[in-house]
Design an enzyme around this catalytic site. Structure first.
Site, mmCIF file in Angstrom:
data_model
loop_
_atom_site.group_PDB
_atom_site.id
_atom_site.type_symbol
_atom_site.label_atom_id
_atom_site.label_comp_id
_atom_site.label_asym_id
_atom_site.label_seq_id
_atom_site.Cartn_x
_atom_site.Cartn_y
_atom_site.Cartn_z
ATOM 1 N N ASP A 1 -7.357 15.476 -17.682
ATOM 2 C CA ASP A 1 -7.475 14.125 -17.775
ATOM 3 C C ASP A 1 -7.084 14.009 -19.240
ATOM 4 O O ASP A 1 -7.640 14.430 -20.134
ATOM 5 C CB ASP A 1 -9.032 13.946 -17.565
ATOM 6 N N TYR B 1 -16.118 13.215 -18.496
ATOM 7 C CA TYR B 1 -16.508 11.710 -18.343
ATOM 8 C C TYR B 1 -17.688 11.773 -17.019
ATOM 9 O O TYR B 1 -17.417 12.587 -16.183
ATOM 10 C CB TYR B 1 -15.348 10.850 -18.078
ATOM 11 N N LYS C 1 -7.494 2.403 -20.328
ATOM 12 C CA LYS C 1 -7.726 2.733 -21.803
ATOM 13 C C LYS C 1 -6.416 2.529 -22.696
ATOM 14 O O LYS C 1 -5.657 1.477 -22.795
ATOM 15 C CB LYS C 1 -8.269 4.151 -21.815
ATOM 16 N N ARG D 1 0.772 -1.167 -0.005
ATOM 17 C CA ARG D 1 0.000 0.262 -0.101
ATOM 18 C C ARG D 1 0.834 1.368 -0.169
ATOM 19 O O ARG D 1 0.592 2.267 -0.250
ATOM 20 C CB ARG D 1 -0.954 0.055 1.196
HETATM 21 C C1 LIG Z 1 -11.945 10.459 -19.732
HETATM 22 C C2 LIG Z 1 -12.049 9.130 -18.787
HETATM 23 N N1 LIG Z 1 -11.461 9.639 -17.505
HETATM 24 C C3 LIG Z 1 -11.543 8.831 -16.293
HETATM 25 C C4 LIG Z 1 -12.220 7.459 -16.292
HETATM 26 C C5 LIG Z 1 -12.404 6.425 -15.293
HETATM 27 O O1 LIG Z 1 -11.297 5.686 -15.324
HETATM 28 P P1 LIG Z 1 -11.403 4.139 -14.733
HETATM 29 O O2 LIG Z 1 -12.650 3.581 -15.466
HETATM 30 O O3 LIG Z 1 -10.303 3.327 -14.966
HETATM 31 O O4 LIG Z 1 -11.717 4.456 -13.339
HETATM 32 C C6 LIG Z 1 -12.884 7.108 -17.811
HETATM 33 C C7 LIG Z 1 -13.396 5.895 -17.888
HETATM 34 O O5 LIG Z 1 -13.997 5.337 -18.884
HETATM 35 C C8 LIG Z 1 -12.664 7.729 -18.600
HETATM 36 O O6 LIG Z 1 -13.253 7.623 -19.816
#
Ligand SMILES: Cc1ncc(COP(=O)(O)O)c(C=O)c1O
Length: 401
Positions: free
Chosen positions: A187, A114, A212, A60
């Site tokens: 992001d 998102y 992703k 951790r």
């Molecule tokens: C642009 C974006 N940011 C963050 C996330 C969240 O990521 P996670 O599903 O790995 O928690 C996603 C998930 O689809 C996303 O498309």
């Protein structure tokens, strides 16, 4: 040689473990699924706890396979340091806390984030006493007004937004945020460091859903924040307590995925551009959102930010006159492209944002953003683009719209 002074049960537990690795270095970072780490003296352990020397005491707090992934991500995003998390959402949450989000703090955030990020800001953090003002980050005067009126600790944006693939003017957003004393959190999931490195444009935190493009094969969940060494230390302190740590197997897969990121992204950008051009000329398609298309409102900005590398592997399009049922039939008609709720994989994937990624938004909010019932998001994989186009073509032909 077996130590026959010890019983079979004792040997069964200890045999083969802790072979010295001091005289060789594995070419590939091994997976280290251990929970404990042993040192010659307890003083060493004490020094590590004290941060006087580097090392591992408990996963951790950090572990070798995860550390290798963090070093690689800091390198690719051109940051001082990175901290890995179990998921992208855990990464965003920790970065917001380190950026100064607490009871009484204000946040300014992009309207079309998102869905889960939007809900985290609008619901969970609001319940804890923070307030978020959502604004169209492509409207810079509106961003400045929101910053001036709310005095926020952080401005949150996506390099390429989900699912409308708008492009954020990162250098200008960084300038504005800093002028009003806020940090810029970007992001960068949709762009990946292959086409954009936001820290170079002034961002303070870059986060990824490494689930992703970073990992890229649809088989692992991971998140990461890349930032300064100082903020990385704070992220570490947060995650030591919250515990959203990345596991060693997942770190290994993410690190392995990174090795083909440039190859995958190059192909996915080229494929997405070809599919977007084709869709834009189709009579059953009302609108195509892709920054590589000349009519895209931020096409020139995307050219400036992404250079020669391409415009990403994700696009969205609206089937003319389609309601939710028609969009669902279209997705069911596909034979090659997969209707799965993720993106950035080697496989071509489709999703209906209104009923999945943005389901948690109120219907009026979705309508305001332009996330209609006929909108479909397409993440183009590394297959031959002509096969992807042929599949979409046959699925559209079967629709009566
Ligand atoms: C642009 C974006 N940011 C963050 C996330 C969240 O990521 P996670 O599903 O790995 O928690 C996603 C998930 O689809 C996303 O498309």
């Amino acid at each position: 040689m077996a130590d026959l002074d010890r019983a079979f049960a004792t040997r069964a537990v200890h045999a083969g473990e802790r072979a010295s690795q001091k005289d060789y270095t594995p070419v590939v970072t091994p997976i280290h699924p251990t929970v404990g780490f042993l040192y010659d003296s307890i003083d060493d352990l004490d020094a590590i706890f004290d941060t006087a020397r580097e090392g591992y005491v408990y996963p951790r707090y950090g572990s070798p396979t995860v550390a290798a992934f963090e070093v690689a991500m800091a390198d690719l995003e051109e940051g001082e340091a990175a901290h890995a998390f179990a998921t992208g959402m855990a990464a965003i949450h920790a970065a917001l806390l380190v950026a100064g989000v607490e009871a009484g703090a204000n946040i300014v955030a992009a309207l079309d984030l998102y869905g889960a990020t939007h809900t985290l800001l609008d619901r969970l953090l609001t319940q804890l006493g923070a307030t978020t003002r959502f604004v169209d980050v492509t409207d810079l005067p509106a961003v400045e007004l929101a910053l001036a009126e709310t005095d926020p600790v952080v401005l949150v944006a996506e390099t390429i937004s989900n699912p409308l693939v708008k492009v954020a003017n990162l250098p200008k957003l960084a300038n504005l945020a800093h002028r009003y004393g806020a940090k810029l959190l970007v992001d960068n999931t949709f762009a990946s460091p292959y086409i954009c490195t936001p820290l170079k444009h002034g961002a303070d935190f870059v986060i990824h859903s490494a689930t992703k493009f970073i990992a890229g094969h649809g088989d692992v969940m991971a998140g990461v924040v890349v930032t300064s060494a100082e903020f990385r230390q704070e992220l570490y302190e947060v995650n030591k307590l919250v515990g959203g740590v990345l596991g060693p197997f997942e770190a290994w897969l993410a690190l392995r995925g990174l090795k083909t990121l440039p190859l995958r992204m190059r192909q996915q950008c080229a494929n997405a551009a070809q599919v977007a051009e084709w869709l834009a000329g189709h009579t059953k398609i009302a609108r195509v959102n892709y920054p590589g298309l000349e009519h895209h409102p931020q096409h020139a900005l995307a050219q400036q930010l992404f250079g020669e590398r391409g415009y990403g592997g994700v696009l969205s399009f609206e089937i003319a006159g389609a309601d939710k049922a028609t969009a669902f039939r279209f997705m069911e008609n596909l034979e090659l492209c997969l209707p799965a709720t993720t993106l950035g994989d080697i496989y071509t994937l489709l999703l209906h944002p209104a009923s999945s990624s943005h389901r948690s938004l109120p219907k009026e909010e979705r309508a305001r953003l332009g996330i209609t019932e006929g909108l479909v998001r397409l993440s183009v994989g590394i297959e031959d683009a002509n096969d992807v186009i042929a599949d979409i073509d046959q699925a559209l032909r079967k629709l009566s719209v």
